[in-house]
Design a protein around this motif. Structure first.
Motif, short mmCIF file in Angstrom:
data_model
loop_
_atom_site.label_atom_id
_atom_site.label_comp_id
_atom_site.label_asym_id
_atom_site.label_seq_id
_atom_site.Cartn_x
_atom_site.Cartn_y
_atom_site.Cartn_z
N SER A 227 0.83 -1.21 0.00
CA SER A 227 0.00 0.00 0.00
C SER A 227 0.86 1.26 0.00
CB SER A 227 -0.97 0.00 1.19
OG SER A 227 -0.31 -0.31 2.40
N ARG A 228 2.14 1.12 0.38
CA ARG A 228 3.04 2.29 0.34
C ARG A 228 4.50 1.83 0.37
NH1 ARG A 228 3.52 2.85 6.23
NH2 ARG A 228 1.80 1.64 7.09
N GLY B 245 -2.54 -4.03 4.98
CA GLY B 245 -3.04 -4.45 6.29
C GLY B 245 -4.28 -3.68 6.66
N ARG B 246 -4.13 -2.36 6.78
CA ARG B 246 -5.24 -1.51 7.23
C ARG B 246 -5.69 -0.50 6.21
NH1 ARG B 246 -3.23 -0.28 13.44
NH2 ARG B 246 -3.43 -2.45 14.13
N ASP B 247 -4.78 -0.07 5.34
CA ASP B 247 -5.06 1.08 4.50
C ASP B 247 -5.50 0.68 3.09
OD1 ASP B 247 -5.23 3.60 3.41
OD2 ASP B 247 -3.31 4.29 4.25
N ASN C 88 7.20 -8.49 2.17
CA ASN C 88 7.68 -7.12 2.43
C ASN C 88 7.06 -6.49 3.67
OD1 ASN C 88 8.72 -4.28 1.45
ND2 ASN C 88 6.50 -4.07 1.73
N LYS D 7 14.05 -10.12 11.77
CA LYS D 7 14.59 -10.16 10.41
C LYS D 7 15.67 -11.25 10.28
CE LYS D 7 12.31 -6.71 8.47
NZ LYS D 7 11.37 -6.92 7.34
N LEU E 92 -1.83 -9.08 8.89
CA LEU E 92 -0.94 -10.19 9.25
C LEU E 92 -0.67 -10.17 10.75
CD1 LEU E 92 1.50 -9.93 6.21
CD2 LEU E 92 -0.38 -11.56 6.54
N ILE F 26 8.38 0.78 0.13
CA ILE F 26 9.15 -0.14 -0.71
C ILE F 26 8.22 -1.15 -1.39
CG2 ILE F 26 10.87 -2.01 -0.62
CD1 ILE F 26 12.23 -0.39 1.71
N ASN G 77 10.57 6.10 3.00
CA ASN G 77 9.27 5.52 2.65
C ASN G 77 8.15 6.54 2.75
OD1 ASN G 77 8.82 5.85 5.37
ND2 ASN G 77 9.06 3.70 5.89
N THR H 245 15.68 3.88 3.99
CA THR H 245 14.98 4.17 2.73
C THR H 245 13.81 5.10 3.01
OG1 THR H 245 15.52 1.89 2.10
CG2 THR H 245 13.89 3.04 0.74
N TYR I 122 13.24 -6.10 16.41
CA TYR I 122 13.01 -6.04 14.95
C TYR I 122 14.12 -6.79 14.22
CZ TYR I 122 13.07 -3.65 10.37
OH TYR I 122 13.09 -3.34 9.03
P1 NDP Z 1 6.20 1.13 5.34
O1 NDP Z 1 6.16 1.33 6.81
O2 NDP Z 1 6.26 2.29 4.45
O3 NDP Z 1 4.98 0.21 4.88
C1 NDP Z 1 4.71 -0.97 5.56
C2 NDP Z 1 3.75 -1.79 4.74
O4 NDP Z 1 3.51 -3.01 5.43
C3 NDP Z 1 2.42 -1.11 4.56
O5 NDP Z 1 1.93 -1.42 3.28
C4 NDP Z 1 1.55 -1.75 5.63
O6 NDP Z 1 0.21 -1.83 5.25
C5 NDP Z 1 2.13 -3.14 5.71
N1 NDP Z 1 1.97 -3.75 7.01
C6 NDP Z 1 2.59 -3.42 8.17
N2 NDP Z 1 2.16 -4.20 9.17
C7 NDP Z 1 1.24 -5.05 8.63
C8 NDP Z 1 0.43 -6.08 9.14
N3 NDP Z 1 0.43 -6.43 10.43
N4 NDP Z 1 -0.40 -6.74 8.28
C9 NDP Z 1 -0.43 -6.40 6.98
N5 NDP Z 1 0.31 -5.43 6.45
C10 NDP Z 1 1.13 -4.76 7.25
O7 NDP Z 1 7.42 0.12 5.08
P2 NDP Z 1 8.80 0.32 4.31
O8 NDP Z 1 8.53 0.51 2.89
O9 NDP Z 1 9.64 1.27 5.05
O10 NDP Z 1 9.46 -1.12 4.54
C11 NDP Z 1 9.20 -2.22 3.71
C12 NDP Z 1 10.09 -3.35 4.14
O11 NDP Z 1 11.46 -2.93 4.12
C13 NDP Z 1 9.83 -3.85 5.55
O12 NDP Z 1 10.02 -5.25 5.59
C14 NDP Z 1 10.91 -3.16 6.36
O13 NDP Z 1 11.21 -3.88 7.53
C15 NDP Z 1 12.05 -3.16 5.38
N6 NDP Z 1 13.06 -2.14 5.64
C16 NDP Z 1 12.76 -0.81 5.54
C17 NDP Z 1 13.73 0.14 5.78
C18 NDP Z 1 13.45 1.60 5.66
O14 NDP Z 1 14.34 2.40 6.00
N7 NDP Z 1 12.30 2.03 5.20
C19 NDP Z 1 15.09 -0.26 6.18
C20 NDP Z 1 15.30 -1.68 6.23
C21 NDP Z 1 14.31 -2.57 5.98
P3 NDP Z 1 -0.99 -0.94 5.91
O15 NDP Z 1 -0.45 0.42 6.13
O16 NDP Z 1 -2.07 -1.01 4.90
O17 NDP Z 1 -1.36 -1.64 7.17
#
Ligand code: NDP
Length: 255
Positions: free
Chosen positions: A15-16, A38-40, A97, A166, A65, A18, A197, A195, A162
């Protein structure tokens, strides 16, 4: 022709951030993208709209999840969407992801047992169950790609739980890579560094400046820079890579 035409992909948490960039990138290469949220729901629909505007194909699936029944719920919608768009339920690519993070500013001394359970449920247990479930839909030559983190290679005490989750995800990569090699299915991890986001913390001037110093290029990564690595792993050109962890940190681990 596009490298992924005729393929289907599920990207959790697209939904947003990466995840969104990854769904866009896979769709740009021709894959039908299942955009999970998940929620959005609205944000997921925006991802679908962006893909369609770009000439690609996508549909949204929602499931929180870490809650009971989420994996069933997700696959129920996924199979319906795949059937509607392709007439069958083949899933070629799964990108794990979606992730939960330790709330900012929580010291290791203050992390609660409930927070540990939640983070492991979303970041490690759910990906395992999703891979397990996807095995029924994935053909020979399929792809599993797990989004890990540079924090598995670099000490950051405020992120210990966290990072542990991972680390568990990276074990999923290692052992399933061996398990699925006879079917030419590859399983890899991608390790992003910091990154942008779009969330508030990355927009705060002082913090942004400080975080930028971690990369050898002295800036934050962009979601599509991580997505590019994921898309490559999804293609046939990456068929000789399995059980690997690909660094997508802009040199943040160079020391
Ligand atoms: P964001 O926080 O921007 O987005 C998280 C996404 O995961 C959203 O789409 C959200 O959906 C979904 N999500 C979170 N929790 C749940 C849940 N319980 N059930 C279903 N969906 C869920 O994430 P990033 O883009 O920053 O990160 C993406 C990946 O990269 C992750 O695995 C993160 O750990 C990893 N990462 C990111 C870094 C960074 O600096 N950004 C650095 C290192 C790793 P919704 O909002 O709809 O619930």
């Amino acid at each position: 022709t596009s490298t992924l035409s005729g393929k289907t992909a599920l990207v959790t948490g697209s939904s947003r951030g990466i995840g969104r960039a990854t769904a866009l990138g896979l769709a740009r290469e021709g894959a039908l993208a299942a955009v999970h949220y998940g929620r959005d729901k609205q944000a997921a629909q925006q991802t679908v709209d962006l893909i369609e505007k770009d000439g690609g194909r996508a549909f949204a699936v929602g499931a929180e999840l870490g809650t009971p029944g989420a994996v069933d719920q997700l696959f129920h919608q996924l199979e319906a969407g795949l059937r509607e768009h392709t007439g069958e339920t083949v899933l070629d690519i799964l990108v794990n992801n979606a992730a939960a993070t330790t709330p900012a500013g929580v010291a290791p001394e203050e992390v609660s047992a409930e927070q540990i359970d939640e983070i492991f449920a979303v970041n490690a247990k759910a990906p395992f169950l999703l891979v397990q479930r996807a095995l029924g839909l994935i053909p020979d030559g399929g792809r599993f790609i797990n989004i890990s983190s540079a924090v598995t290679r670099m000490a950051e005490p405020s992120q210990v739980v966290y990072a542990m989750s991972k680390g568990a995800l990276d074990q999923l990569t290692l052992h399933f890579a061996r398990h699925l090699a006879p079917r030419h299915i590859t399983v890899n991890s991608v390790l992003p560094g910091l990154t942008d986001n779009g969330s508030a913390v990355f927009q705060m001037p002082g913090a942004r400046e400080q975080m930028s110093q971690l990369s050898a290029f002295k800036r934050l990564g962009e979601p599509e820079e991580v997505a590019n690595v994921v898309v490559f792993l999804a293609t046939d050109r990456a068929r000789w890579i399995t059980g690997a962890s690909l660094d997508a940190t802009g040199g943040s681990l160079l020391g």
